[in-house]
Scaffold this motif. Structure first.
Motif, PDB file in Angstrom:
ATOM      1  N   TYR A  22       0.815  -1.224   0.000  1.00 48.08           N
ATOM      2  CA  TYR A  22       0.000   0.000   0.000  1.00 48.08           C
ATOM      3  C   TYR A  22       0.841   1.264   0.000  1.00 48.08           C
ATOM      4  O   TYR A  22       0.319   2.363  -0.108  1.00 48.08           O
ATOM      5  N   TYR A  23       2.128   1.139   0.124  1.00 47.94           N
ATOM      6  CA  TYR A  23       3.031   2.282   0.308  1.00 47.94           C
ATOM      7  C   TYR A  23       3.009   3.230  -0.895  1.00 47.94           C
ATOM      8  O   TYR A  23       3.071   2.813  -2.049  1.00 47.94           O
ATOM      9  N   LEU A  24       2.909   4.534  -0.608  1.00 46.65           N
ATOM     10  CA  LEU A  24       3.044   5.599  -1.611  1.00 46.65           C
ATOM     11  C   LEU A  24       4.082   6.580  -1.085  1.00 46.65           C
ATOM     12  O   LEU A  24       3.900   7.161  -0.010  1.00 46.65           O
ATOM     13  N   SER A  25       5.136   6.795  -1.834  1.00 48.38           N
ATOM     14  CA  SER A  25       6.215   7.670  -1.366  1.00 48.38           C
ATOM     15  C   SER A  25       5.748   9.105  -1.156  1.00 48.38           C
ATOM     16  O   SER A  25       6.318   9.838  -0.360  1.00 48.38           O
ATOM     17  N   TYR A  26       4.716   9.523  -1.828  1.00 52.65           N
ATOM     18  CA  TYR A  26       4.235  10.899  -1.734  1.00 52.65           C
ATOM     19  C   TYR A  26       3.063  11.060  -0.765  1.00 52.65           C
ATOM     20  O   TYR A  26       2.515  12.154  -0.633  1.00 52.65           O
ATOM     21  N   CYS A  27       2.679  10.006  -0.075  1.00 51.96           N
ATOM     22  CA  CYS A  27       1.644  10.111   0.950  1.00 51.96           C
ATOM     23  C   CYS A  27       2.290  10.751   2.181  1.00 51.96           C
ATOM     24  O   CYS A  27       3.325  10.296   2.668  1.00 51.96           O
ATOM     25  N   ILE A  28       1.703  11.841   2.662  1.00 49.17           N
ATOM     26  CA  ILE A  28       2.334  12.590   3.750  1.00 49.17           C
ATOM     27  C   ILE A  28       1.619  12.442   5.087  1.00 49.17           C
ATOM     28  O   ILE A  28       2.091  12.953   6.096  1.00 49.17           O
ATOM     29  N   GLY A  29       0.488  11.768   5.093  1.00 58.19           N
ATOM     30  CA  GLY A  29      -0.197  11.571   6.357  1.00 58.19           C
ATOM     31  C   GLY A  29      -1.531  10.890   6.149  1.00 58.19           C
ATOM     32  O   GLY A  29      -2.070  10.883   5.049  1.00 58.19           O
ATOM     33  N   LEU A  30      -2.003  10.291   7.222  1.00 59.33           N
ATOM     34  CA  LEU A  30      -3.299   9.648   7.131  1.00 59.33           C
ATOM     35  C   LEU A  30      -3.797   9.310   8.512  1.00 59.33           C
ATOM     36  O   LEU A  30      -3.068   9.380   9.501  1.00 59.33           O
ATOM     37  N   ASN A  31      -5.053   8.934   8.543  1.00 61.33           N
ATOM     38  CA  ASN A  31      -5.644   8.374   9.747  1.00 61.33           C
ATOM     39  C   ASN A  31      -6.512   7.220   9.286  1.00 61.33           C
ATOM     40  O   ASN A  31      -7.245   7.341   8.304  1.00 61.33           O
ATOM     41  N   ALA A  32      -6.396   6.108   9.954  1.00 63.76           N
ATOM     42  CA  ALA A  32      -7.169   4.928   9.580  1.00 63.76           C
ATOM     43  C   ALA A  32      -7.722   4.281  10.834  1.00 63.76           C
ATOM     44  O   ALA A  32      -7.160   4.408  11.922  1.00 63.76           O
ATOM     45  N   GLY A  33      -8.831   3.601  10.659  1.00 65.23           N
ATOM     46  CA  GLY A  33      -9.425   2.907  11.787  1.00 65.23           C
ATOM     47  C   GLY A  33     -10.707   2.228  11.369  1.00 65.23           C
ATOM     48  O   GLY A  33     -11.036   2.165  10.185  1.00 65.23           O
ATOM     49  N   ALA A  34     -11.430   1.722  12.353  1.00 66.38           N
ATOM     50  CA  ALA A  34     -12.678   1.021  12.067  1.00 66.38           C
ATOM     51  C   ALA A  34     -13.611   1.127  13.268  1.00 66.38           C
ATOM     52  O   ALA A  34     -13.159   1.190  14.414  1.00 66.38           O
ATOM     53  N   THR A  35     -14.908   1.170  12.972  1.00 62.45           N
ATOM     54  CA  THR A  35     -15.945   1.068  13.998  1.00 62.45           C
ATOM     55  C   THR A  35     -17.004   0.112  13.463  1.00 62.45           C
ATOM     56  O   THR A  35     -17.040  -0.187  12.267  1.00 62.45           O
ATOM     57  N   VAL A  36     -17.873  -0.347  14.342  1.00 66.08           N
ATOM     58  CA  VAL A  36     -18.922  -1.269  13.917  1.00 66.08           C
ATOM     59  C   VAL A  36     -19.831  -0.593  12.894  1.00 66.08           C
ATOM     60  O   VAL A  36     -20.135  -1.148  11.836  1.00 66.08           O
ATOM     61  N   ARG A  37     -20.257   0.633  13.174  1.00 67.30           N
ATOM     62  CA  ARG A  37     -21.174   1.332  12.257  1.00 67.30           C
ATOM     63  C   ARG A  37     -20.455   1.931  11.055  1.00 67.30           C
ATOM     64  O   ARG A  37     -21.008   2.004   9.974  1.00 67.30           O
ATOM     65  N   GLY A  38     -19.210   2.379  11.218  1.00 67.44           N
ATOM     66  CA  GLY A  38     -18.494   3.061  10.140  1.00 67.44           C
ATOM     67  C   GLY A  38     -17.660   2.145   9.269  1.00 67.44           C
ATOM     68  O   GLY A  38     -17.180   2.555   8.225  1.00 67.44           O
ATOM     69  N   GLY A  39     -17.482   0.914   9.689  1.00 66.80           N
ATOM     70  CA  GLY A  39     -16.659  -0.008   8.922  1.00 66.80           C
ATOM     71  C   GLY A  39     -15.207   0.443   8.921  1.00 66.80           C
ATOM     72  O   GLY A  39     -14.793   1.285   9.712  1.00 66.80           O
ATOM     73  N   ASN A  40     -14.429  -0.117   8.014  1.00 60.84           N
ATOM     74  CA  ASN A  40     -13.029   0.280   7.859  1.00 60.84           C
ATOM     75  C   ASN A  40     -12.972   1.627   7.147  1.00 60.84           C
ATOM     76  O   ASN A  40     -13.659   1.829   6.145  1.00 60.84           O
ATOM     77  N   CYS A  41     -12.159   2.517   7.660  1.00 53.58           N
ATOM     78  CA  CYS A  41     -12.042   3.859   7.085  1.00 53.58           C
ATOM     79  C   CYS A  41     -10.577   4.257   6.954  1.00 53.58           C
ATOM     80  O   CYS A  41      -9.734   3.816   7.734  1.00 53.58           O
ATOM     81  N   CYS A  42     -10.306   5.105   5.990  1.00 51.86           N
ATOM     82  CA  CYS A  42      -8.959   5.642   5.821  1.00 51.86           C
ATOM     83  C   CYS A  42      -9.080   7.020   5.183  1.00 51.86           C
ATOM     84  O   CYS A  42      -9.850   7.215   4.228  1.00 51.86           O
ATOM     85  N   VAL A  43      -8.359   7.977   5.721  1.00 50.62           N
ATOM     86  CA  VAL A  43      -8.236   9.313   5.145  1.00 50.62           C
ATOM     87  C   VAL A  43      -6.752   9.515   4.883  1.00 50.62           C
ATOM     88  O   VAL A  43      -5.940   9.421   5.801  1.00 50.62           O
ATOM     89  N   ALA A  44      -6.393   9.754   3.606  1.00 49.08           N
ATOM     90  CA  ALA A  44      -4.977   9.872   3.248  1.00 49.08           C
ATOM     91  C   ALA A  44      -4.714  11.202   2.566  1.00 49.08           C
ATOM     92  O   ALA A  44      -5.489  11.634   1.709  1.00 49.08           O
ATOM     93  N   LEU A  45      -3.612  11.831   2.940  1.00 49.23           N
ATOM     94  CA  LEU A  45      -3.190  13.096   2.358  1.00 49.23           C
ATOM     95  C   LEU A  45      -1.885  12.856   1.604  1.00 49.23           C
ATOM     96  O   LEU A  45      -0.970  12.234   2.133  1.00 49.23           O
ATOM     97  N   ALA A  46      -1.815  13.344   0.371  1.00 49.33           N
ATOM     98  CA  ALA A  46      -0.621  13.146  -0.448  1.00 49.33           C
ATOM     99  C   ALA A  46      -0.220  14.457  -1.100  1.00 49.33           C
ATOM    100  O   ALA A  46      -1.060  15.323  -1.361  1.00 49.33           O
ATOM    101  N   SER A  47       1.076  14.592  -1.373  1.00 51.90           N
ATOM    102  CA  SER A  47       1.588  15.782  -2.042  1.00 51.90           C
ATOM    103  C   SER A  47       2.621  15.350  -3.076  1.00 51.90           C
ATOM    104  O   SER A  47       3.588  14.661  -2.749  1.00 51.90           O
TER     105      SER A  47
END
Length: 182
Positions: A22-47
């Motif tokens: 999954y690695y991207l050299s230009y990805c500069i940050g993210l937050n990932a996690g999961a909840t029962v109602r929200g399922g698996n989630c990921c927010v990724a910032l790239a430059s």
């Protein structure tokens, strides 16, 4: 401190500590996690190339085996976005875009206008500039009186894609023109 300390990161888009798929050299940050109602989630910032983009995957199903679709989807979105969008040159500062009549000059009766600067617009890279981008000229006057200085600002050009304004640039004279008899 005794020995070397190694730190690992499970933010798979920014780290190769556990996996590289999954690695991207230009990805500069993210937050990932999961909840029962929200399922698996990921927010990724790239430059990349001076452009910053955000990808969001929400309520992503669990993957089979070791596949994490939240990371996979964000990686795919960012790769697609950088492949498909960018700054496109829509107008060149050397391109004559209009001619304005000039009075009181015996050598010519008009002066050519150029954009003061090149104009770049963030667009889909395959945008057909000739058919999809249009310009409107807004001149300070319909006619100029000599003398006219080279590079004199005499109006602006506003650029549109459909009904949306996407750019604006000053229009300047290409040549200096002297006044007759001066």
């Amino acid at each position: 401190m005794v020995g070397e300390r190694i730190m690992a990161n499970k933010n798979y888009l920014t780290s190769r500590s556990y996996t590289t798929k999954y690695y991207l050299s230009y990805c500069i940050g993210l937050n990932a996690g999961a909840t029962v109602r929200g399922g698996n989630c990921c927010v990724a910032l790239a430059s990349k190339n001076g452009i910053t983009m955000l990808a969001v995957a929400m309520n992503v199903a669990d993957g089979e085996g070791s596949v994490n679709y939240a990371f996979s989807d964000c990686k795919s979105m960012l790769e697609w976005a950088y492949d498909s969008f960018g700054y496109v040159k829509v107008l060149s500062s050397s391109e004559i875009v209009y001619e304005v009549p000039v009075r009181y000059c015996s050598s010519v009766d008009y002066v050519s206008l150029l954009p003061k600067d090149d104009v770049y617009v963030f667009l889909k890279k395959d945008t057909d500039i000739k058919s999809e981008i249009r310009g409107e000229y807004r001149l300070f006057a319909d006619t100029l009186d000599a003398p006219v200085a080279e590079g004199q600002t005499v109006g602006e050009m506003v650029l549109f894609k459909g009904e949306d304004e996407v750019g604006r640039v000053d229009l300047v004279t290409k040549n200096a023109l002297s006044r007759s008899g001066a």
